[in-house]
Design a protein around this motif. Structure first.
Motif, PDB file in Angstrom:
ATOM      1  N   THR A   7       0.850  -1.195   0.000  1.00 32.24           N
ATOM      2  CA  THR A   7       0.000   0.000   0.000  1.00 32.24           C
ATOM      3  C   THR A   7       0.879   1.235   0.000  1.00 32.24           C
ATOM      4  O   THR A   7       1.997   1.228   0.538  1.00 32.24           O
ATOM      5  CB  THR A   7      -0.940   0.044   1.224  1.00 32.24           C
ATOM      6  N   PHE A   8       0.344   2.288  -0.593  1.00 29.10           N
ATOM      7  CA  PHE A   8       1.071   3.556  -0.699  1.00 29.10           C
ATOM      8  C   PHE A   8       0.180   4.669  -0.156  1.00 29.10           C
ATOM      9  O   PHE A   8      -0.855   4.998  -0.755  1.00 29.10           O
ATOM     10  CB  PHE A   8       1.446   3.847  -2.150  1.00 29.10           C
ATOM     11  N   ASN A  48     -10.519  -4.042   5.136  1.00 31.34           N
ATOM     12  CA  ASN A  48     -11.623  -3.731   4.223  1.00 31.34           C
ATOM     13  C   ASN A  48     -11.153  -2.924   3.017  1.00 31.34           C
ATOM     14  O   ASN A  48     -11.677  -3.085   1.910  1.00 31.34           O
ATOM     15  CB  ASN A  48     -12.726  -2.983   4.967  1.00 31.34           C
ATOM     16  N   LEU A  49     -10.170  -2.076   3.209  1.00 28.86           N
ATOM     17  CA  LEU A  49      -9.580  -1.347   2.087  1.00 28.86           C
ATOM     18  C   LEU A  49      -8.813  -2.294   1.172  1.00 28.86           C
ATOM     19  O   LEU A  49      -8.949  -2.227  -0.060  1.00 28.86           O
ATOM     20  CB  LEU A  49      -8.645  -0.251   2.603  1.00 28.86           C
ATOM     21  N   LEU A  50      -8.027  -3.177   1.751  1.00 27.05           N
ATOM     22  CA  LEU A  50      -7.230  -4.101   0.945  1.00 27.05           C
ATOM     23  C   LEU A  50      -8.112  -5.001   0.086  1.00 27.05           C
ATOM     24  O   LEU A  50      -7.773  -5.309  -1.059  1.00 27.05           O
ATOM     25  CB  LEU A  50      -6.344  -4.966   1.850  1.00 27.05           C
ATOM     26  N   GLY A  65       2.489  -6.063  -7.984  1.00 27.27           N
ATOM     27  CA  GLY A  65       2.852  -4.976  -8.871  1.00 27.27           C
ATOM     28  C   GLY A  65       1.708  -4.393  -9.676  1.00 27.27           C
ATOM     29  O   GLY A  65       1.898  -3.397 -10.392  1.00 27.27           O
ATOM     30  N   GLU A  66       0.502  -4.958  -9.556  1.00 28.73           N
ATOM     31  CA  GLU A  66      -0.656  -4.467 -10.309  1.00 28.73           C
ATOM     32  C   GLU A  66      -1.509  -3.577  -9.404  1.00 28.73           C
ATOM     33  O   GLU A  66      -1.818  -3.939  -8.268  1.00 28.73           O
ATOM     34  CB  GLU A  66      -1.497  -5.640 -10.803  1.00 28.73           C
ATOM     35  N   ASP A  67      -1.884  -2.418  -9.917  1.00 28.96           N
ATOM     36  CA  ASP A  67      -2.739  -1.499  -9.170  1.00 28.96           C
ATOM     37  C   ASP A  67      -4.155  -2.074  -9.097  1.00 28.96           C
ATOM     38  O   ASP A  67      -4.829  -2.225 -10.116  1.00 28.96           O
ATOM     39  CB  ASP A  67      -2.754  -0.130  -9.853  1.00 28.96           C
ATOM     40  N   ILE A  68      -4.600  -2.422  -7.889  1.00 32.45           N
ATOM     41  CA  ILE A  68      -5.937  -3.001  -7.722  1.00 32.45           C
ATOM     42  C   ILE A  68      -6.864  -2.060  -6.947  1.00 32.45           C
ATOM     43  O   ILE A  68      -7.948  -2.455  -6.527  1.00 32.45           O
ATOM     44  CB  ILE A  68      -5.869  -4.360  -6.998  1.00 32.45           C
ATOM     45  N   ALA A  70      -8.951   0.204  -7.613  1.00 33.70           N
ATOM     46  CA  ALA A  70     -10.322   0.409  -8.080  1.00 33.70           C
ATOM     47  C   ALA A  70     -11.073  -0.887  -8.354  1.00 33.70           C
ATOM     48  O   ALA A  70     -12.240  -0.855  -8.750  1.00 33.70           O
ATOM     49  CB  ALA A  70     -10.310   1.270  -9.350  1.00 33.70           C
ATOM     50  N   LEU A  71     -10.434  -2.034  -8.130  1.00 36.88           N
ATOM     51  CA  LEU A  71     -11.086  -3.307  -8.437  1.00 36.88           C
ATOM     52  C   LEU A  71     -12.130  -3.662  -7.383  1.00 36.88           C
ATOM     53  O   LEU A  71     -11.925  -3.402  -6.194  1.00 36.88           O
ATOM     54  CB  LEU A  71     -10.061  -4.436  -8.520  1.00 36.88           C
ATOM     55  N   PRO A  72     -13.246  -4.302  -7.786  1.00 41.92           N
ATOM     56  CA  PRO A  72     -14.246  -4.760  -6.811  1.00 41.92           C
ATOM     57  C   PRO A  72     -13.754  -5.978  -6.042  1.00 41.92           C
ATOM     58  O   PRO A  72     -12.733  -6.593  -6.391  1.00 41.92           O
ATOM     59  CB  PRO A  72     -15.457  -5.100  -7.690  1.00 41.92           C
ATOM     60  N   VAL A  73     -14.508  -6.346  -5.009  1.00 41.90           N
ATOM     61  CA  VAL A  73     -14.121  -7.440  -4.120  1.00 41.90           C
ATOM     62  C   VAL A  73     -13.871  -8.726  -4.894  1.00 41.90           C
ATOM     63  O   VAL A  73     -12.838  -9.398  -4.706  1.00 41.90           O
ATOM     64  CB  VAL A  73     -15.213  -7.669  -3.051  1.00 41.90           C
ATOM     65  N   HIS A  74     -14.816  -9.114  -5.771  1.00 37.10           N
ATOM     66  CA  HIS A  74     -14.696 -10.406  -6.451  1.00 37.10           C
ATOM     67  C   HIS A  74     -13.501 -10.445  -7.384  1.00 37.10           C
ATOM     68  O   HIS A  74     -12.869 -11.488  -7.560  1.00 37.10           O
ATOM     69  CB  HIS A  74     -15.982 -10.732  -7.223  1.00 37.10           C
ATOM     70  N   ALA A  75     -13.147  -9.300  -7.968  1.00 35.56           N
ATOM     71  CA  ALA A  75     -11.997  -9.266  -8.867  1.00 35.56           C
ATOM     72  C   ALA A  75     -10.698  -9.435  -8.083  1.00 35.56           C
ATOM     73  O   ALA A  75      -9.762 -10.098  -8.540  1.00 35.56           O
ATOM     74  CB  ALA A  75     -11.985  -7.965  -9.653  1.00 35.56           C
ATOM     75  N   ARG A  76     -10.626  -8.866  -6.911  1.00 36.19           N
ATOM     76  CA  ARG A  76      -9.430  -9.038  -6.072  1.00 36.19           C
ATOM     77  C   ARG A  76      -9.307 -10.492  -5.607  1.00 36.19           C
ATOM     78  O   ARG A  76      -8.209 -11.062  -5.610  1.00 36.19           O
ATOM     79  CB  ARG A  76      -9.485  -8.100  -4.863  1.00 36.19           C
ATOM     80  N   ALA A  77     -10.459 -11.073  -5.229  1.00 42.26           N
ATOM     81  CA  ALA A  77     -10.435 -12.474  -4.820  1.00 42.26           C
ATOM     82  C   ALA A  77     -10.002 -13.361  -5.976  1.00 42.26           C
ATOM     83  O   ALA A  77      -9.251 -14.326  -5.790  1.00 42.26           O
ATOM     84  CB  ALA A  77     -11.811 -12.894  -4.312  1.00 42.26           C
ATOM     85  N   GLY A  78     -10.463 -13.035  -7.188  1.00 41.91           N
ATOM     86  CA  GLY A  78     -10.072 -13.809  -8.354  1.00 41.91           C
ATOM     87  C   GLY A  78      -8.596 -13.722  -8.660  1.00 41.91           C
ATOM     88  O   GLY A  78      -8.025 -14.628  -9.289  1.00 41.91           O
TER      89      GLY A  78
END
Length: 254
Positions: A7-8, A48-50, A65-68, A70-78
């Motif tokens: 995180t930054f 919750n932010l992560l 290394g990928e900016d996530i 703006a990704l929704p919850v399911h996309a991060r889980a995927g």
């Protein structure tokens, strides 16, 4: 070791309240890292932010290394960022075997036919059996989740998270609310989690934290207050003063 989660300057405001304040956190691949802090420090807000449950007011989150951000919850889980919860999120009428079959089938994108898959897809049953054994659930695999001891329910949530094949697993207080007599199974299961899974543990139980983690980050008032090895944190007088206090002072960790 390479960085898997970072995180930054992550900040989250709720009106005039700053829940996380300029948090820059690094988690290395394969790490056993703990996140601790007093109540209200911002630990759950950070998780919750992560995971995308809430958006940041500012800052950035990167997974491998990928900016996530703006990704929704399911996309991060995927992408392999998986969590457990302080309060169980389970299907009460399912058995552990059924719940794991659902999780594995969803991961394989055959969730719409999971009942057929449960009986006819040997690879799903084999994987179910592996997670049931890994998480000490074989003795209750055919019992409804609603009637399981609370410790077994916590183990089932860990098993379901592992069935998602996480790259990074966020364990949010896995022994919270578990009676003393049921904690050992959870402690042993957490200690034996696969080496290739990076783990960030959020926990108040200092026995679990210091036996598990090789790096500890301390949050106070929403900001990173201290970081280091468990020995460094145990010796840090500032950490003792604001959080660990008498619980750690005079113990084997001091």
């Amino acid at each position: 070791m390479s960085i898997v989660l970072q995180t930054f300057n992550l900040t989250r405001r709720f009106g005039g309240l700053v829940a996380t304040n300029d948090v820059s956190l690094t988690v290395e691949r394969g790490a056993r890292q703990a996140l601790i802090g007093p109540n209200g420090a911002g630990k759950t807000t950070l998780i919750n932010l992560l995971t995308g449950v809430i958006p940041p007011s500012s800052g950035r989150i990167e997974l491998e290394g990928e900016d996530i951000t703006a990704l929704p919850v399911h996309a991060r889980a995927g992408r392999g960022l998986v969590r457990t919860f302080q309060i169980n999120q389970l299907f009460p009428e399912m058995t552990p075997a059924e719940a794991l079959a659902v999780a594995i089938s969803e991961r394989q994108r055959i969730g719409s036919s999971w009942f057929r898959a449960l009986g006819r897809r040997g690879e799903i049953m084999d994987e179910c059996g592996a997670w049931l054994e890994q998480c000490n659930l074989t003795d209750v695999m055919d019992r409804r989740t609603s009637v399981l001891p609370y410790g077994k329910q916590r183990l089932l949530e860990i098993a379901l998270a592992l069935a998602a094949k996480p790259r990074v697993l966020l364990l949010d207080e896995p022994v919270a609310g578990v009676p003393d007599g049921e904690r050992r199974e959870i402690l042993d299961t957490v200690a034996a989690l696969p080496d290739d899974v990076t783990i960030l543990l959020i926990e108040h139980d200092m026995d679990l934290v210091f036996s598990f983690a090789n790096r500890i980050s301390v949050l106070v008032n929403g900001a990173v207050f201290a970081e280091g090895s468990n020995a460094d944190i145990a010796r840090d007088p500032r950490v003792k003063a604001v959080y660990l206090g008498e619980e750690l002072a005079g113990s084997a960790y001091a």
